[in-house]
Design a protein around this motif. Structure first.
Motif, short mmCIF file in Angstrom:
data_model
loop_
_atom_site.label_atom_id
_atom_site.label_comp_id
_atom_site.label_asym_id
_atom_site.label_seq_id
_atom_site.Cartn_x
_atom_site.Cartn_y
_atom_site.Cartn_z
N SER A 276 -9.97 5.28 74.93
CA SER A 276 -8.64 5.26 75.15
C SER A 276 -8.73 4.61 76.68
O SER A 276 -9.16 5.29 77.61
CB SER A 276 -8.12 6.76 75.11
N SER A 277 -7.63 3.71 76.72
CA SER A 277 -7.67 2.88 77.97
C SER A 277 -6.34 2.14 78.10
O SER A 277 -5.58 2.05 77.16
CB SER A 277 -8.81 2.07 78.25
N GLN A 278 -6.08 1.98 79.32
CA GLN A 278 -4.49 1.01 79.64
C GLN A 278 -5.17 -0.28 80.16
O GLN A 278 -6.08 -0.32 81.13
CB GLN A 278 -3.74 1.94 80.65
N ALA A 279 -4.35 -1.27 79.58
CA ALA A 279 -4.64 -2.75 80.15
C ALA A 279 -4.03 -2.58 81.66
O ALA A 279 -3.20 -1.90 81.78
CB ALA A 279 -3.74 -3.54 79.28
N SER A 280 -4.97 -2.96 82.45
CA SER A 280 -4.71 -3.11 83.83
C SER A 280 -4.36 -4.47 84.32
O SER A 280 -4.30 -5.55 83.90
CB SER A 280 -5.97 -2.54 84.63
N PRO B 73 -7.26 5.30 70.68
CA PRO B 73 -8.17 5.29 69.21
C PRO B 73 -7.22 5.69 67.95
O PRO B 73 -6.44 6.89 68.35
CB PRO B 73 -9.12 6.26 69.66
N ALA B 74 -7.36 5.45 66.91
CA ALA B 74 -6.52 5.61 65.99
C ALA B 74 -6.93 7.32 65.37
O ALA B 74 -6.15 7.99 64.85
CB ALA B 74 -6.66 4.82 64.78
N ASP B 75 -8.27 7.66 65.63
CA ASP B 75 -8.40 8.90 65.23
C ASP B 75 -9.41 9.60 66.54
O ASP B 75 -9.71 9.03 67.45
CB ASP B 75 -9.32 8.91 64.05
N ALA B 76 -9.41 10.79 66.63
CA ALA B 76 -9.73 11.87 67.74
C ALA B 76 -11.26 11.49 68.25
O ALA B 76 -11.47 11.25 69.45
CB ALA B 76 -9.72 13.12 67.66
N ASP B 77 -11.94 11.20 67.19
CA ASP B 77 -13.43 10.95 67.40
C ASP B 77 -13.85 9.48 67.46
O ASP B 77 -15.06 9.08 67.72
CB ASP B 77 -14.51 11.84 66.67
N ASP B 78 -12.84 8.64 67.54
CA ASP B 78 -13.11 7.03 67.37
C ASP B 78 -14.01 6.58 66.38
O ASP B 78 -14.61 5.59 66.45
CB ASP B 78 -13.63 6.75 69.04
N ALA B 79 -13.97 7.48 65.28
CA ALA B 79 -15.08 6.87 64.21
C ALA B 79 -14.47 5.88 63.33
O ALA B 79 -15.20 5.18 62.67
CB ALA B 79 -15.18 8.35 63.36
#
Length: 63
Positions: free
Chosen positions: A3-7, A22-28
């Motif tokens: 999870s990040s922000q475009a800078s 991420p669409a799900d919590a564990d990014d799977a």
């Protein structure tokens, strides 16, 4: 990708900066949802798009 922000150095020059979540919590699943960084409340539920990880590229590398 986490999870990040475009800078950007000057936010006034980049009014459409997106936050990648991420669409799900564990990014799977390998999908990310993008919302405007300044969106709040209901706006976060109506102004979004989702993309698969392999479709996401770094703009500076793409150029």
């Amino acid at each position: 990708m986490s999870s990040s922000q475009a800078s950007g150095t000057d936010e006034a020059m980049r009014p459409h900066t997106l936050e990648a979540i991420p669409a799900d919590a564990d990014d799977a699943c390998g999908e990310y949802t993008f919302v405007p960084r300044d969106a709040e409340g209901d706006e976060r539920l109506t102004r979004w798009l989702t993309a698969e990880e392999d479709a996401i590229v770094d703009l500076s590398e793409w150029r």
